[in-house]
Design a protein around this motif. Sequence first.
Motif, PDB file in Angstrom:
ATOM      1  N   TYR A   1      -3.194   8.902 -10.736  1.00  0.00           N
ATOM      2  CA  TYR A   1      -2.329   7.773 -11.075  1.00  0.00           C
ATOM      3  C   TYR A   1      -3.119   6.620 -11.695  1.00  0.00           C
ATOM      4  O   TYR A   1      -2.650   5.966 -12.629  1.00  0.00           O
ATOM      5  CB  TYR A   1      -1.558   7.283  -9.852  1.00  0.00           C
ATOM      6  N   ALA A   2      -4.315   6.373 -11.179  1.00  0.00           N
ATOM      7  CA  ALA A   2      -5.149   5.285 -11.714  1.00  0.00           C
ATOM      8  C   ALA A   2      -5.536   5.562 -13.161  1.00  0.00           C
ATOM      9  O   ALA A   2      -5.500   4.659 -14.008  1.00  0.00           O
ATOM     10  CB  ALA A   2      -6.390   5.089 -10.850  1.00  0.00           C
TER      11      ALA A   2
ATOM     12  N   MET B   1       0.836  -1.187   0.000  1.00  0.00           N
ATOM     13  CA  MET B   1       0.000   0.000   0.000  1.00  0.00           C
ATOM     14  C   MET B   1       0.875   1.242   0.000  1.00  0.00           C
ATOM     15  O   MET B   1       1.912   1.269   0.646  1.00  0.00           O
ATOM     16  CB  MET B   1      -0.903   0.023   1.240  1.00  0.00           C
ATOM     17  N   VAL B   2       0.415   2.235  -0.717  1.00  0.00           N
ATOM     18  CA  VAL B   2       1.107   3.516  -0.775  1.00  0.00           C
ATOM     19  C   VAL B   2       0.134   4.575  -0.279  1.00  0.00           C
ATOM     20  O   VAL B   2      -1.002   4.663  -0.752  1.00  0.00           O
ATOM     21  CB  VAL B   2       1.545   3.851  -2.221  1.00  0.00           C
ATOM     22  N   GLU B   3       0.580   5.365   0.675  1.00  0.00           N
ATOM     23  CA  GLU B   3      -0.282   6.407   1.224  1.00  0.00           C
ATOM     24  C   GLU B   3      -0.314   7.595   0.266  1.00  0.00           C
ATOM     25  O   GLU B   3       0.725   8.090  -0.166  1.00  0.00           O
ATOM     26  CB  GLU B   3       0.233   6.855   2.595  1.00  0.00           C
ATOM     27  N   MET B   4      -1.542   8.024  -0.083  1.00  0.00           N
ATOM     28  CA  MET B   4      -1.720   9.186  -0.955  1.00  0.00           C
ATOM     29  C   MET B   4      -3.144   9.681  -0.835  1.00  0.00           C
ATOM     30  O   MET B   4      -4.022   8.972  -0.345  1.00  0.00           O
ATOM     31  CB  MET B   4      -1.400   8.829  -2.413  1.00  0.00           C
TER      32      MET B   4
END
Length: 136
Positions: free
Chosen positions: A12-13, A1-4
């Motif tokens: 990004y998606a 998981m990347v926090e954003m």
Amino acid sequence: MVEMSCMEHDKYAAGSQFVTHTMGRVLEKFGLESSPINTKGYETLLDLVENTKGDSFDLYYGLFMYNQNSLEQIERLDMAFESIKKDLFGRLHQVYRKQLFGDNGEMKRNTRLPQKLLGDGSLIQTPLDNVRKDES
């Protein structure tokens, strides 16, 4: 998981997932088929089609419908394709121009020159330096 943030995630998606699914679906409709001379790049495209065609259209539609960045990605893809077509046809125009006019832009000798009539109806030859390049 990347926090954003949610905004970052959607950006990004749209730039990765939506573009990936769009290209996979475009290439599937294009009808890519394996051949005896596949390159590694072509194999990658075939893998992309295989990877994305199994996903439902609802998933793809959701990436489009619920992410405002997806429309921008479609527009960017369209502009990129138009730019590539412009480059290709621009080069084709240059080749065609060379065939018509030669390498230095002058008309070839066998090109018909415009003729002018004197008041008495006799023809005069038009010197080459007086002929406009766009006349035939």
